[in-house]
Design an enzyme around this catalytic site. Structure first.
Site, PDB file in Angstrom:
ATOM      1  N   GLU A  83     -15.721 -10.368  -4.296  1.00  0.00           N
ATOM      2  CA  GLU A  83     -14.370 -10.418  -4.857  1.00  0.00           C
ATOM      3  C   GLU A  83     -13.471 -11.333  -4.030  1.00  0.00           C
ATOM      4  O   GLU A  83     -12.651 -12.063  -4.581  1.00  0.00           O
ATOM      5  CB  GLU A  83     -13.792  -8.993  -4.913  1.00  0.00           C
ATOM      6  CG  GLU A  83     -14.483  -8.167  -5.996  1.00  0.00           C
ATOM      7  CD  GLU A  83     -14.447  -6.676  -5.730  1.00  0.00           C
ATOM      8  OE1 GLU A  83     -14.921  -6.250  -4.657  1.00  0.00           O
ATOM      9  OE2 GLU A  83     -13.953  -5.927  -6.582  1.00  0.00           O
TER      10      GLU A  83
ATOM     11  N   ARG B 285      -5.074  -9.292  -3.317  1.00  0.00           N
ATOM     12  CA  ARG B 285      -5.735  -8.545  -4.384  1.00  0.00           C
ATOM     13  C   ARG B 285      -4.755  -7.471  -4.874  1.00  0.00           C
ATOM     14  O   ARG B 285      -4.312  -6.617  -4.105  1.00  0.00           O
ATOM     15  CB  ARG B 285      -6.982  -7.861  -3.846  1.00  0.00           C
ATOM     16  CG  ARG B 285      -7.708  -7.164  -4.940  1.00  0.00           C
ATOM     17  CD  ARG B 285      -8.562  -6.075  -4.406  1.00  0.00           C
ATOM     18  NE  ARG B 285      -9.335  -5.540  -5.487  1.00  0.00           N
ATOM     19  CZ  ARG B 285     -10.585  -5.174  -5.366  1.00  0.00           C
ATOM     20  NH1 ARG B 285     -11.189  -5.288  -4.222  1.00  0.00           N
ATOM     21  NH2 ARG B 285     -11.216  -4.673  -6.400  1.00  0.00           N
TER      22      ARG B 285
ATOM     23  N   ARG C 241     -14.949  10.703  -8.430  1.00  0.00           N
ATOM     24  CA  ARG C 241     -14.121  10.789  -9.647  1.00  0.00           C
ATOM     25  C   ARG C 241     -14.957  11.265 -10.826  1.00  0.00           C
ATOM     26  O   ARG C 241     -16.129  10.898 -10.948  1.00  0.00           O
ATOM     27  CB  ARG C 241     -13.534   9.408  -9.983  1.00  0.00           C
ATOM     28  CG  ARG C 241     -12.406   9.012  -9.072  1.00  0.00           C
ATOM     29  CD  ARG C 241     -11.977   7.583  -9.327  1.00  0.00           C
ATOM     30  NE  ARG C 241     -12.261   6.742  -8.177  1.00  0.00           N
ATOM     31  CZ  ARG C 241     -12.221   5.416  -8.177  1.00  0.00           C
ATOM     32  NH1 ARG C 241     -11.914   4.762  -9.277  1.00  0.00           N
ATOM     33  NH2 ARG C 241     -12.491   4.733  -7.089  1.00  0.00           N
TER      34      ARG C 241
ATOM     35  N   ASN D 285      -6.603  -7.557   1.121  1.00  0.00           N
ATOM     36  CA  ASN D 285      -6.730  -6.411   0.225  1.00  0.00           C
ATOM     37  C   ASN D 285      -6.094  -5.222   0.955  1.00  0.00           C
ATOM     38  O   ASN D 285      -6.707  -4.636   1.841  1.00  0.00           O
ATOM     39  CB  ASN D 285      -8.226  -6.178  -0.049  1.00  0.00           C
ATOM     40  CG  ASN D 285      -8.451  -5.066  -1.035  1.00  0.00           C
ATOM     41  OD1 ASN D 285      -7.510  -4.381  -1.437  1.00  0.00           O
ATOM     42  ND2 ASN D 285      -9.697  -4.875  -1.414  1.00  0.00           N
TER      43      ASN D 285
ATOM     44  N   HIS E   4     -11.625  -3.393 -11.676  1.00  0.00           N
ATOM     45  CA  HIS E   4     -12.807  -4.127 -11.171  1.00  0.00           C
ATOM     46  C   HIS E   4     -12.945  -5.495 -11.844  1.00  0.00           C
ATOM     47  O   HIS E   4     -14.036  -6.080 -11.860  1.00  0.00           O
ATOM     48  CB  HIS E   4     -14.125  -3.352 -11.428  1.00  0.00           C
ATOM     49  CG  HIS E   4     -14.310  -2.148 -10.577  1.00  0.00           C
ATOM     50  ND1 HIS E   4     -15.012  -1.052 -11.018  1.00  0.00           N
ATOM     51  CD2 HIS E   4     -13.912  -1.859  -9.313  1.00  0.00           C
ATOM     52  CE1 HIS E   4     -15.028  -0.137 -10.070  1.00  0.00           C
ATOM     53  NE2 HIS E   4     -14.355  -0.597  -9.023  1.00  0.00           N
TER      54      HIS E   4
END
Ligand code: ADP
Length: 402
Positions: free
Chosen positions: A382, A88, A238, A7, A177
């Site tokens: 993940e 990823r 955010r 990743n 996601h």
């Protein structure tokens, strides 16, 4: 078949190496602050021993060489043992709806998607380029955060702005996601021992970045993130959904340029922007206990938006069987889970507060037997899903080659 999962972020590379079948992590770790003078390395060997170092890591290529050296010293004998690398990838655009082996055509598509996620894609692509040099023998596979959401119908993914902008620039909801939502939904079906096709699921991925996903028949029907990961829920830093006119107004009032407004909305908003204290929910929970009004307000706003978002997906699914909490906040904060579920009592959701307190970072059902909806905590994994998808694609490639 051993699989390396990577990743690659702007200044970090997270990695994990899995055994055949992806059931066991042989080693994993992270290299952070790449490009700085004091990059940080944390490597965990299969037996659990941890190596932590500060060293100079000037670029991603160097980071990958360090990772491979570490793997050779204790986990594998030779890099040829790594048969496949699963990358990823944040954005697959509209054309990619499943994990794929990376060839010239896929790389071209990824480069086309780069402008849709400029903060992430260049680093994802860099990771692929480096691996194509260092691990030339291995099958390189791209696993996307967006592909799970390719089943969202057009009436949900098209924005109500002139249609020409969708046609010209592919401005639409993509969702993110996806790897996490897919993994936890599958895991929920396994835990409940029910076919995923029979379940109406809402997955709450609540970490620093946060999103909800409505899943029916194992497919994503809607999600809260949009064209970018800035949309939807309020997050650590955010803003999530706000009136778009606020952006125009602020730019006019403050004379703010595009870069600055992007920084305000991405890095200075969310629970950090409200509390003025931290983007970390642990800090906020502590500050709220000590009476900080702003921390209390930030948490209240976050919880309200999560509950409201869950409610908005009920008509999308036509009901709800399973509510999943995952990622840093979802897996660990029993307070936030409890307060979200209290707001959803009208849906027949009833938490067993004992179980809720017990399940911190561990998997398990936290609703009462009488609850109309099963509420489950599932730590996301993940990397494991990427490894499994990578093995599937690599096996197809090997079958074709042989
Ligand atoms: P991301 O991958 O988006 O960076 P994570 O899923 O790792 O995020 O979640 C990180 C967040 O999880 C942290 O900001 C922290 O606020 C939150 N978190 C971790 N542990 C706890 C806890 N015990 N209680 C509340 N929040 C927690």
């Amino acid at each position: 078949m051993k699989v390396l999962v990577l990743n690659c972020g702007s200044s970090s590379v997270k990695y994990a190496i899995f055994d055949d079948g992806a059931d066991k992590v042989l080693a994993d770790g992270i290299v952070e602050r790449i490009g700085g003078f004091k990059s940080k390395l944390k490597h965990r060997f299969g037996g659990g021993a941890i190596l932590e170092q500060e060293r100079v890591v000037p670029n991603h290529e160097e980071a990958l060489k360090i990772i491979i050296d570490l793997l050779i010293n204790g986990t594998i004998k030779n890099i040829s043992e790594i048969s496949a690398v699963g990358h990823r990838i944040v954005h697959g655009g509209e054309k990619i709806n499943r994990p794929v082996a990376i060839d010239g055509k896929v790389l071209k598509l990824l480069n086309e998607c780069a402008e849709l996620a400029p903060l992430h894609m260049p680093h994802n692509i860099l990771g692929i380029n480096v691996c194509q040099r260092i691990l030339r023998h291995a099958v390189q596979v791209a696993v996307f955060d967006t592909d799970f959401h390719q089943t969202i119908p057009d009436y949900a993914y098209i924005y109500p702005i002139p249609y020409e902008y969708y046609e010209k620039y592919k401005v639409r909801k993509y969702g993110f996601h996806g790897i996490s939502h897919k993994y936890v939904a599958k895991r929920a079906a396994e835990i409940l021992n029910v076919n995923i096709e029979e379940l109406k699921i809402i997955s709450c991925h609540l970490g620093n970045g946060a999103s909800l996903c409505a899943i029916k028949n194992g497919k994503s029907l809607d999600t809260t993130m949009g064209f970018t990961p800035l949309a939807g829920l309020m997050m650590g830093t955010r803003c999530g959904d706000i009136d778009p006119a606020v952006v125009l107004y602020l730019m006019e009032k403050e004379g703010t340029c595009l870069d600055e407004i992007a920084r305000i909305l991405n890095e200075r908003s969310g629970v950090l922007g409200i509390s003025g204290l931290s983007s970390d929910f642990r800090d906020l929970e502590k500050a709220a206990e000590k009476g900080s009004d702003k921390a209390l307000l930030a948490l209240e706003m976050f919880i309200y938006r999560v509950a409201k978002g869950i409610g908005s997906f009920i008509p999308v699914l036509g009901g709800l069987d399973v509510l999943i909490f995952t990622a840093g906040v979802g897996e660990n904060s029993s307070t936030i889970r409890s307060r979200v579920c209290k707001m959803l009592q009208c849906l027949g959701i009833e938490l067993d507060e004992h179980l809720n307190l017990e399940k911190r970072g561990i998997e398990g059902i936290i609703s009462t037997p009488a609850s109309d909806v099963k509420v489950i905590v599932i730590p996301t994994d993940e990397e494991k899903l990427i490894a499994k998808e990578t093995i599937k694609v690599a096996e197809e490639v090997f079958t074709l080659v042989n």
